[in-house]
Write a protein that holds these residues in place. Structure first.
Motif, PDB file in Angstrom:
ATOM      1  N   SER A  82     -12.041   2.184  -1.597  1.00 12.74           N
ATOM      2  CA  SER A  82     -11.270   3.011  -2.516  1.00 12.74           C
ATOM      3  C   SER A  82      -9.977   3.474  -1.855  1.00 12.74           C
ATOM      4  O   SER A  82      -9.828   3.432  -0.628  1.00 12.74           O
ATOM      5  N   ILE A  83      -9.050   3.942  -2.663  1.00 10.70           N
ATOM      6  CA  ILE A  83      -7.780   4.461  -2.137  1.00 10.70           C
ATOM      7  C   ILE A  83      -8.042   5.685  -1.266  1.00 10.70           C
ATOM      8  O   ILE A  83      -7.491   5.805  -0.167  1.00 10.70           O
ATOM      9  N   ASN A  84      -8.899   6.562  -1.725  1.00 13.88           N
ATOM     10  CA  ASN A  84      -9.152   7.793  -0.996  1.00 13.88           C
ATOM     11  C   ASN A  84      -9.781   7.527   0.368  1.00 13.88           C
ATOM     12  O   ASN A  84      -9.410   8.141   1.374  1.00 13.88           O
ATOM     13  N   ARG A  85     -10.729   6.596   0.417  1.00 14.83           N
ATOM     14  CA  ARG A  85     -11.362   6.285   1.707  1.00 14.83           C
ATOM     15  C   ARG A  85     -10.366   5.630   2.652  1.00 14.83           C
ATOM     16  O   ARG A  85     -10.370   5.901   3.858  1.00 14.83           O
ATOM     17  N   ARG A 100      -5.599   8.272   8.319  1.00 16.34           N
ATOM     18  CA  ARG A 100      -5.364   9.587   8.935  1.00 16.34           C
ATOM     19  C   ARG A 100      -6.170   9.722  10.225  1.00 16.34           C
ATOM     20  O   ARG A 100      -5.648  10.169  11.254  1.00 16.34           O
ATOM     21  N   LYS A 101      -7.428   9.333  10.162  1.00 20.39           N
ATOM     22  CA  LYS A 101      -8.299   9.427  11.334  1.00 20.39           C
ATOM     23  C   LYS A 101      -7.793   8.560  12.479  1.00 20.39           C
ATOM     24  O   LYS A 101      -7.868   8.956  13.651  1.00 20.39           O
ATOM     25  N   GLU A 102      -7.285   7.384  12.146  1.00 24.79           N
ATOM     26  CA  GLU A 102      -6.825   6.447  13.182  1.00 24.79           C
ATOM     27  C   GLU A 102      -5.368   6.682  13.585  1.00 24.79           C
ATOM     28  O   GLU A 102      -4.785   5.887  14.303  1.00 24.79           O
ATOM     29  N   ASN A 103      -4.778   7.749  13.072  1.00 20.42           N
ATOM     30  CA  ASN A 103      -3.446   8.184  13.505  1.00 20.42           C
ATOM     31  C   ASN A 103      -2.345   7.186  13.158  1.00 20.42           C
ATOM     32  O   ASN A 103      -1.455   6.912  13.967  1.00 20.42           O
ATOM     33  N   TYR A 104      -2.410   6.653  11.935  1.00 22.01           N
ATOM     34  CA  TYR A 104      -1.331   5.813  11.430  1.00 22.01           C
ATOM     35  C   TYR A 104      -0.318   6.670  10.677  1.00 22.01           C
ATOM     36  O   TYR A 104      -0.683   7.633   9.996  1.00 22.01           O
ATOM     37  N   GLU A 105       0.921   6.290  10.797  1.00 23.22           N
ATOM     38  CA  GLU A 105       1.985   6.907  10.005  1.00 23.22           C
ATOM     39  C   GLU A 105       2.297   6.017   8.813  1.00 23.22           C
ATOM     40  O   GLU A 105       2.463   4.804   8.973  1.00 23.22           O
ATOM     41  N   VAL A 106       2.357   6.604   7.642  1.00 24.17           N
ATOM     42  CA  VAL A 106       2.692   5.844   6.437  1.00 24.17           C
ATOM     43  C   VAL A 106       4.210   5.766   6.313  1.00 24.17           C
ATOM     44  O   VAL A 106       4.880   6.764   6.098  1.00 24.17           O
ATOM     45  N   ILE A 107       4.748   4.572   6.471  1.00 27.96           N
ATOM     46  CA  ILE A 107       6.180   4.364   6.306  1.00 27.96           C
ATOM     47  C   ILE A 107       6.524   4.289   4.821  1.00 27.96           C
ATOM     48  O   ILE A 107       7.535   4.813   4.360  1.00 27.96           O
ATOM     49  N   LYS A 108       5.655   3.634   4.093  1.00 26.10           N
ATOM     50  CA  LYS A 108       5.905   3.395   2.676  1.00 26.10           C
ATOM     51  C   LYS A 108       4.586   3.068   1.998  1.00 26.10           C
ATOM     52  O   LYS A 108       3.712   2.437   2.595  1.00 26.10           O
ATOM     53  N   THR A 133      -4.313  -1.355  -9.977  1.00 21.98           N
ATOM     54  CA  THR A 133      -4.783  -2.724  -9.728  1.00 21.98           C
ATOM     55  C   THR A 133      -4.456  -3.224  -8.323  1.00 21.98           C
ATOM     56  O   THR A 133      -4.994  -4.241  -7.895  1.00 21.98           O
ATOM     57  N   ALA A 134      -3.577  -2.513  -7.612  1.00 28.11           N
ATOM     58  CA  ALA A 134      -3.274  -2.874  -6.227  1.00 28.11           C
ATOM     59  C   ALA A 134      -2.556  -1.712  -5.559  1.00 28.11           C
ATOM     60  O   ALA A 134      -1.879  -0.921  -6.220  1.00 28.11           O
ATOM     61  N   VAL A 135      -2.713  -1.619  -4.240  1.00 29.38           N
ATOM     62  CA  VAL A 135      -1.909  -0.689  -3.459  1.00 29.38           C
ATOM     63  C   VAL A 135      -1.249  -1.451  -2.314  1.00 29.38           C
ATOM     64  O   VAL A 135      -1.824  -2.389  -1.767  1.00 29.38           O
ATOM     65  N   TYR A 136      -0.015  -1.060  -1.995  1.00 29.50           N
ATOM     66  CA  TYR A 136       0.707  -1.573  -0.843  1.00 29.50           C
ATOM     67  C   TYR A 136       0.877  -0.417   0.140  1.00 29.50           C
ATOM     68  O   TYR A 136       1.305   0.675  -0.260  1.00 29.50           O
ATOM     69  N   TYR A 137       0.578  -0.660   1.400  1.00 26.37           N
ATOM     70  CA  TYR A 137       0.831   0.330   2.455  1.00 26.37           C
ATOM     71  C   TYR A 137       1.549  -0.358   3.616  1.00 26.37           C
ATOM     72  O   TYR A 137       1.146  -1.438   4.052  1.00 26.37           O
ATOM     73  N   LEU A 138       2.607   0.275   4.096  1.00 30.74           N
ATOM     74  CA  LEU A 138       3.295  -0.156   5.304  1.00 30.74           C
ATOM     75  C   LEU A 138       3.106   0.948   6.331  1.00 30.74           C
ATOM     76  O   LEU A 138       3.508   2.098   6.108  1.00 30.74           O
ATOM     77  N   LEU A 139       2.473   0.595   7.448  1.00 34.23           N
ATOM     78  CA  LEU A 139       2.055   1.582   8.432  1.00 34.23           C
ATOM     79  C   LEU A 139       2.589   1.266   9.821  1.00 34.23           C
ATOM     80  O   LEU A 139       2.945   0.123  10.118  1.00 34.23           O
ATOM     81  N   LYS A 140       2.642   2.285  10.662  1.00 32.43           N
ATOM     82  CA  LYS A 140       2.860   2.092  12.079  1.00 32.43           C
ATOM     83  C   LYS A 140       2.027   3.112  12.831  1.00 32.43           C
ATOM     84  O   LYS A 140       1.590   4.126  12.262  1.00 32.43           O
ATOM     85  N   ILE A 141       1.790   2.849  14.107  1.00 35.18           N
ATOM     86  CA  ILE A 141       1.007   3.765  14.915  1.00 35.18           C
ATOM     87  C   ILE A 141       1.907   4.918  15.358  1.00 35.18           C
ATOM     88  O   ILE A 141       3.015   4.713  15.827  1.00 35.18           O
ATOM     89  N   LYS A 142       1.399   6.127  15.207  1.00 43.74           N
ATOM     90  CA  LYS A 142       2.178   7.313  15.605  1.00 43.74           C
ATOM     91  C   LYS A 142       2.368   7.364  17.122  1.00 43.74           C
ATOM     92  O   LYS A 142       1.495   6.946  17.872  1.00 43.74           O
TER      93      LYS A 142
END
Length: 269
Positions: free
Chosen positions: A207-210, A216-224, A260-269
């Motif tokens: 799910s999106i929430n999980r 958050r737990k793994e310390n990723y920063e959401v760029i977009k 119907t879909a989510v896009y996440y762009l992440l980087k490590i903090k």
């Protein structure tokens, strides 16, 4: 089951086109920070790209055409063999390295070092214990690298991947995958389906929430991030116009049913 699931050349071409039209611009797009435009990530010749769960490799082709150095890891023997057949016709042998293996068996040293871009497109929902995976994948990212993930939330209309069913009714039946496991399995068997693969997806659906809790737990920063009401993939597959989900409808627990879909762009903090 749709014809595109049987015609793997068509599937490869759809992957290539979808990545070219939507994923490349998403990773290399502009954003405004303090009234200044900046490129989120500059795709250029020599950029190192890793796709986890690359299938036949269609998603990698647009990166190769830009001059990127690409690696693909695929667990399925069948998909891996098809990728070799498809790429045997294309002039990218020196810039593409494909591995038929489980990502957990590999380290960044096995793949020649870290990567500027790591991406998973419609793969995360197939991976057991996503919490462990999101921690493990960090080793493959360069210090300024980005992780792109696209996935369909489990509770969306076809989140169980029932579109691959051979039964003409079940392949179009929305939401029945969220029924209790024993009922879902019985319906699949009545419809003449082998439930094993679809039940595995029921076990790993996310799910999106999980997902948000994990990053958050793994310390990723959401760029977009983008929540899609109409998945960009549907333009390539069905001719539908992509539509973002308005923020007013991004409601915890409810949004999974119509995103119907989510896009996440992440980087490590």
């Amino acid at each position: 089951m749709q014809h595109r699931h049987l015609d793997r050349q068509q599937y490869f071409d759809e992957q290539r086109l979808g990545t070219e039209k939507f994923i490349l611009p998403y990773i290399g797009s502009q954003q405004t920070t303090n009234n200044k435009q900046q490129t989120i990530y500059l795709l250029k010749r020599g950029t190192r790209v890793l796709e986890i769960g690359c299938g036949e490799g269609g998603n990698l082709l647009p990166f190769l055409e830009l001059g990127c150095e690409c690696c693909g890891v695929e667990l399925s023997d069948t998909s891996f063999k098809r990728s070799q057949i498809f790429y045997d016709k294309l002039p990218y042998e020196k810039h593409l390295h494909l591995y038929n293996d489980d990502i957990y068996n590999l380290t960044c040293q096995d793949l020649g070092g870290t990567f500027d871009i790591v991406f998973l497109r419609d793969v995360l929902e197939h991976i057991p214990k996503q919490e462990i995976f999101m921690q493990y994948v960090k080793q493959f990212l360069a210090s300024d690298g980005v992780l792109f993930i696209a996935f369909p939330p489990w509770r969306m209309p076809l989140g169980g991947h029932q579109q691959v069913c051979r039964n003409k009714f079940l392949c179009k039946l929305p939401y029945f995958h969220i029924l209790p496991k024993n009922i879902y399995e019985k319906i699949l068997k009545i419809g003449g389906e082998d439930p094993k693969g679809l039940l595995q997806i029921k076990e790993t659906g996310i799910s999106i929430n999980r997902f948000k809790k994990i990053i958050r737990k793994e310390n990723y920063e959401v760029i977009k991030k983008t929540h899609w009401f109409i998945n960009p993939n549907y333009q390539v597959k069905f001719g539908l116009t992509p539509r973002k989900l308005p923020k007013v409808f991004q409601i915890t627990w409810l949004q999974d049913f119509y995103t119907t879909a989510v896009y996440y762009l992440l980087k490590i903090k």
